[in-house]
Enzyme design. Structure first.
Site, PDB file in Angstrom:
ATOM      1  N   THR A  45       0.894  -1.181   0.053  1.00  0.00           N
ATOM      2  CA  THR A  45      -0.049  -0.026   0.379  1.00  0.00           C
ATOM      3  C   THR A  45       0.828   1.319  -0.063  1.00  0.00           C
ATOM      4  OG1 THR A  45       0.051  -0.190   2.340  1.00  0.00           O
ATOM      5  CG2 THR A  45      -1.660  -0.986   0.822  1.00  0.00           C
ATOM      6  N   ASP A 144     -24.899  -3.767   5.252  1.00  0.00           N
ATOM      7  CA  ASP A 144     -23.705  -4.076   4.154  1.00  0.00           C
ATOM      8  C   ASP A 144     -24.861  -3.634   3.249  1.00  0.00           C
ATOM      9  OD1 ASP A 144     -22.268  -5.033   1.346  1.00  0.00           O
ATOM     10  OD2 ASP A 144     -21.312  -5.408   3.258  1.00  0.00           O
ATOM     11  N   ARG A 206     -10.640   1.645   6.709  1.00  0.00           N
ATOM     12  CA  ARG A 206      -9.772   2.386   5.977  1.00  0.00           C
ATOM     13  C   ARG A 206     -10.220   3.372   6.558  1.00  0.00           C
ATOM     14  NH1 ARG A 206      -7.439  -1.561   3.987  1.00  0.00           N
ATOM     15  NH2 ARG A 206      -7.868  -2.092   1.966  1.00  0.00           N
ATOM     16  N   ASP A 230      -7.433   1.278  14.212  1.00  0.00           N
ATOM     17  CA  ASP A 230      -5.805   0.912  13.676  1.00  0.00           C
ATOM     18  C   ASP A 230      -5.572   1.534  11.507  1.00  0.00           C
ATOM     19  OD1 ASP A 230      -3.491  -1.555  12.997  1.00  0.00           O
ATOM     20  OD2 ASP A 230      -5.367  -1.906  11.556  1.00  0.00           O
ATOM     21  N   GLU A 235      -2.310   8.607   7.594  1.00  0.00           N
ATOM     22  CA  GLU A 235      -1.583   8.152   7.919  1.00  0.00           C
ATOM     23  C   GLU A 235       0.639   8.024   7.168  1.00  0.00           C
ATOM     24  OE1 GLU A 235      -2.160   3.763   7.485  1.00  0.00           O
ATOM     25  OE2 GLU A 235      -4.031   4.061   8.794  1.00  0.00           O
ATOM     26  N   HIS A 252      -2.170   0.678  12.136  1.00  0.00           N
ATOM     27  CA  HIS A 252      -2.247  -0.180  10.870  1.00  0.00           C
ATOM     28  C   HIS A 252      -1.403  -1.593  10.612  1.00  0.00           C
ATOM     29  CE1 HIS A 252      -4.011   0.662   6.125  1.00  0.00           C
ATOM     30  NE2 HIS A 252      -4.288  -0.357   6.715  1.00  0.00           N
ATOM     31  N   GLY A 255      -3.885  -6.506  10.038  1.00  0.00           N
ATOM     32  CA  GLY A 255      -4.389  -7.935   9.008  1.00  0.00           C
ATOM     33  C   GLY A 255      -2.998  -8.880   8.586  1.00  0.00           C
ATOM     34  N   TYR A 256      -1.745  -7.891   9.829  1.00  0.00           N
ATOM     35  CA  TYR A 256      -0.159  -8.253  10.011  1.00  0.00           C
ATOM     36  C   TYR A 256      -0.253  -9.434  10.470  1.00  0.00           C
ATOM     37  CZ  TYR A 256       1.679  -4.004   7.533  1.00  0.00           C
ATOM     38  OH  TYR A 256       2.137  -3.643   6.598  1.00  0.00           O
TER      39      TYR A 256
END
Length: 335
Positions: A45, A144, A206, A230, A235, A252, A255-256
């Site tokens: 990203t 959604d 996001r 997060d 950023e 952020h 997802g790591y």
């Protein structure tokens, strides 16, 4: 053929050299001059792929080892015949782990069954979050609008319903700036004024999905009980006021996970080899275990606690946002 690989994409070193000239570059080193003669790129990203980078390049393929494509100017790439591939769902289990680790850390006195959880955006991540939440006995609200219109049914709620009924609200939408399904500042000041249960608000989607300045005001007014952030607006130059007020603050890295990085790298590699007719190449690292259908409260609490290391590290050194993210010690997903 020449391929540029962002050196923060793991597990790829040495796999493509048999078929191409491979250039590994730090994100700060990926310049128009560096990419002028590349045919393909594998990035993350922090590499902005647009006219300013690729306008003078012969590049015709970009694979991003991420779910999101916010860093890629998709219309411009399409106009120049540059194909783009991403890695949908690669880190979804890790983000779900982050969500439930956060809930366990911030709400330890209450059983999971005591909570109503609203999942805003029920895609790859949101679907796992909802499934695990039900396995823990939580009441789950699904919001959604695109899926609601496409699929119909009575299982969907509105954003207003979530504001009225949820104790925990977690965002998992893509970022869209316009159109009927705009998510830019989806969590707006007006929406926060309608909150009724002082919820825990989690943003692992996001940064601009949540209006950061409005969230600070909502925290100050007591409309939001806690915030777990997060993904941040601006950023790596994040709001120090929100950093101070957020109960959980991470750079952020939701997802790591090791498994998420494996999936992302393999998906990017598969897309590249398919595009250029190369043999299938499998990462040398072991493949992840299947994503579980259910989890337990004890496993969630033991799996990850953002208050132990990640939040103190960012609060102490917000100026090191990028370093904390780039040097993050990949965790193991919840199994």
């Amino acid at each position: 053929m020449k391929i540029l690989v962002e050196n923060k994409v793991p597990f790829l070193h040495g796999l493509l050299e048999e078929y191409a000239d491979v250039d590994y570059a730090h994100p700060d080193e990926i310049t128009p001059q560096r990419v002028r003669d590349v045919d393909a790129m594998i990035v993350r990203t922090r590499t902005r792929c647009d006219a300013s980078l690729l306008g003078g390049s012969r590049c015709r393929f970009v694979a991003t080892a991420t779910i999101g494509t916010d860093h890629i100017d998709l219309p411009w790439c399409a106009s120049r015949g540059i194909a783009v591939a991403n890695a949908p769902g690669c880190n979804a289990p890790a983000v779900a782990q982050y969500v439930f680790g956060t809930i366990a850390a911030l709400r330890p006195a209450l059983p999971m069954t005591a909570h109503t959880l609203a999942v805003i955006g029920v895609g790859h991540v949101g679907s796992i979050v909802a499934r695990w939440a039900r396995s823990l006995g939580m009441r789950v609200l699904l919001c959604d609008p695109p899926r609601s219109r496409a699929e119909g049914g009575t299982q969907w709620c509105s954003l207003a319903d979530a504001a009225r009924e949820a104790d925990i609200i977690t965002f998992h939408t893509p970022l869209t700036a316009d159109g009927p399904d705009r998510t830019l500042h989806l969590a707006s000041e007006e929406w926060m004024l309608s909150l009724r249960r002082k919820p825990l608000v989690i943003n692992a989607a996001r940064g601009p999905v949540v209006d950061n300045a409005a969230l600070v005001r909502a925290l100050d007014r007591g409309l939001v009980g806690d915030a777990a952030i997060d993904c941040w607006e601006g950023e790596p130059h994040i709001s120090h006021t929100l950093l101070e007020r957020a109960a959980v603050a991470t750079p952020h890295i939701a997802g790591y996970s090791r498994e998420g990085k494996w999936r992302a790298s393999q998906m990017a590699l598969d897309a590249l080899t398919a595009r250029f007719g190369l043999p299938h190449i499998r990462l040398a690292e072991d493949a992840p275990l299947p994503v579980p259908d259910s989890v337990t409260s004890s496993a969630v609490a033991a799996s990850y606690n953002p208050l132990l290391v990640d939040t103190p590290a960012l609060k102490a050194h917000p100026e090191q946002f990028e370093q904390l993210r780039n040097d993050y010690s990949l965790r193991t997903e919840l199994h």
